[in-house]
Design a protein around this motif. Structure first.
Motif, PDB file in Angstrom:
ATOM      1  N   LEU A   1      34.098  20.465  33.484  1.00 14.89           N
ATOM      2  CA  LEU A   1      35.000  21.604  33.341  1.00 14.89           C
ATOM      3  C   LEU A   1      35.263  21.913  31.870  1.00 14.89           C
ATOM      4  CD1 LEU A   1      36.839  23.705  34.648  1.00 14.89           C
ATOM      5  CD2 LEU A   1      38.660  21.978  34.687  1.00 14.89           C
ATOM      6  N   ARG A   2      35.484  20.851  31.081  1.00 19.32           N
ATOM      7  CA  ARG A   2      35.727  21.059  29.648  1.00 19.32           C
ATOM      8  C   ARG A   2      34.511  21.685  28.972  1.00 19.32           C
ATOM      9  NH1 ARG A   2      37.791  15.655  30.054  1.00 19.32           N
ATOM     10  NH2 ARG A   2      40.074  15.640  30.148  1.00 19.32           N
ATOM     11  N   VAL A   3      33.340  21.201  29.330  1.00 19.66           N
ATOM     12  CA  VAL A   3      32.116  21.755  28.743  1.00 19.66           C
ATOM     13  C   VAL A   3      31.947  23.219  29.137  1.00 19.66           C
ATOM     14  CG1 VAL A   3      29.596  21.614  28.745  1.00 19.66           C
ATOM     15  CG2 VAL A   3      30.961  19.532  28.597  1.00 19.66           C
ATOM     16  N   SER A   4      32.244  23.535  30.404  1.00 20.40           N
ATOM     17  CA  SER A   4      32.123  24.920  30.871  1.00 20.40           C
ATOM     18  C   SER A   4      33.088  25.839  30.125  1.00 20.40           C
ATOM     19  CB  SER A   4      32.398  24.993  32.376  1.00 20.40           C
ATOM     20  OG  SER A   4      31.472  24.204  33.095  1.00 20.40           O
ATOM     21  N   ILE A   5      34.326  25.357  29.942  1.00 18.17           N
ATOM     22  CA  ILE A   5      35.314  26.153  29.210  1.00 18.17           C
ATOM     23  C   ILE A   5      34.879  26.352  27.761  1.00 18.17           C
ATOM     24  CG2 ILE A   5      37.682  26.173  28.336  1.00 18.17           C
ATOM     25  CD1 ILE A   5      38.540  24.756  30.896  1.00 18.17           C
ATOM     26  N   ALA A   6      34.350  25.287  27.150  1.00 19.40           N
ATOM     27  CA  ALA A   6      33.894  25.388  25.764  1.00 19.40           C
ATOM     28  C   ALA A   6      32.753  26.389  25.633  1.00 19.40           C
ATOM     29  CB  ALA A   6      33.463  24.011  25.262  1.00 19.40           C
ATOM     30  N   ILE A   7      31.815  26.350  26.581  1.00 17.89           N
ATOM     31  CA  ILE A   7      30.694  27.300  26.553  1.00 17.89           C
ATOM     32  C   ILE A   7      31.193  28.729  26.740  1.00 17.89           C
ATOM     33  CG2 ILE A   7      28.610  28.027  27.772  1.00 17.89           C
ATOM     34  CD1 ILE A   7      28.053  25.095  28.372  1.00 17.89           C
ATOM     35  N   MET A   8      32.145  28.907  27.667  1.00 16.51           N
ATOM     36  CA  MET A   8      32.689  30.240  27.908  1.00 16.51           C
ATOM     37  C   MET A   8      33.390  30.775  26.659  1.00 16.51           C
ATOM     38  SD  MET A   8      35.376  31.485  30.851  1.00 16.51           S
ATOM     39  CE  MET A   8      36.686  30.456  30.168  1.00 16.51           C
ATOM     40  N   LEU A   9      34.195  29.923  26.005  1.00 14.58           N
ATOM     41  CA  LEU A   9      34.872  30.338  24.777  1.00 14.58           C
ATOM     42  C   LEU A   9      33.872  30.663  23.677  1.00 14.58           C
ATOM     43  CD1 LEU A   9      37.868  27.816  24.666  1.00 14.58           C
ATOM     44  CD2 LEU A   9      37.940  30.251  25.244  1.00 14.58           C
TER      45      LEU A   9
END
Length: 249
Positions: A41-49
């Motif tokens: 989830l953290r990686v997905s949020i980082a990629i989205m940002l």
């Protein structure tokens, strides 16, 4: 405490799980799965940002985003302020010199005056109905010429009024005057003349449609007459330089 130690050991070496009782083993696997899901989830949020930041940089680097946002805001704001029935009445937009308006001399950048005039015309033509009237007649308006005279600079933080009015028109164009008036002492810091050409129509027809009556053109001032003649002379000189004949005028 022992449970969390086992969770860490399990993440490092999943084979250790078989040495623990089944209940502890299942709990450890569950914790490991939750940790992994949280990591994903953290990686997905980082990629989205990262995509959002990259897209914003590309957008702001490719387009003048603030111009379109400000112009849209001026139209919406003017719409809710209500109409101005007198199409020839002067309208006032209030402004102030901010940091992004400054040049190396720490006063308002010369180009910013023209930008502010753009926004003031959006508000002006929205409130007096010129935009809607032109659209109803399938006409459009484009800037054909502008001349600005700077009389005194506007300093950082200085408040001003931008006054816009139609001063005349002919068979092809509206002529507008826009004045920057300092709120400090009422001094006219800059004055601009603007020729707004009408495409697929003419100003008189737009005004008659808007006002539902014949609107007489005000008397053209001497300085405006000189400016119109200057535009005509410049156009003729450029046409002659380009080898265009009179039929293309």
């Amino acid at each position: 405490m022992e449970f969390w130690r086992h969770a860490v050991r399990m993440a490092a070496c999943p084979a250790d799980v078989v040495t623990w009782p089944r209940q502890t083993n299942q709990s450890a696997v569950s914790v490991c799965a939750e940790v992994r899901e949280a990591g994903v989830l953290r990686v997905s949020i980082a990629i989205m940002l990262l995509w959002i930041v990259s897209g914003s940089l590309l957008l702001f680097g490719s387009f003048d985003v603030w111009y379109f946002l400000r112009a849209t805001w001026m139209v919406i704001k003017s719409w809710f302020q209500g109409p101005v029935r007198d199409v020839l009445a002067e309208q006032v937009v209030h402004g102030r010199v901010f940091l992004h308006d400054l040049d190396f001399m720490c006063h308002m950048n010369n180009a910013r005056y023209l930008r502010e005039c753009d926004f003031a015309r959006y508000a002006y033509c929205t409130r007096n109905g010129l935009f809607l009237a032109a659209r109803a007649l399938d006409a459009s308006m484009l800037i054909g010429a502008t001349t600005i005279r700077y009389r005194r600079s506007l300093a950082f933080g200085e408040a001003f009024e931008l006054r816009t009015r139609i001063v005349a028109w002919d068979e092809k164009s509206f002529y507008l005057e826009q004045r920057f008036v300092s709120k400090t002492d009422g001094f006219v810091s800059a004055v601009m003349l603007c020729r707004q050409n009408v495409i697929r129509g003419n100003p008189q027809r737009i005004l008659d449609h808007l006002c539902k009556r014949k609107v007489d053109c005000p008397e053209i001032s001497e300085d405006l007459q000189h400016w119109i003649r200057f535009i005509s002379a410049s156009s003729q000189a450029l046409r002659a330089e380009s080898g265009l004949d009179d039929k293309t005028k």
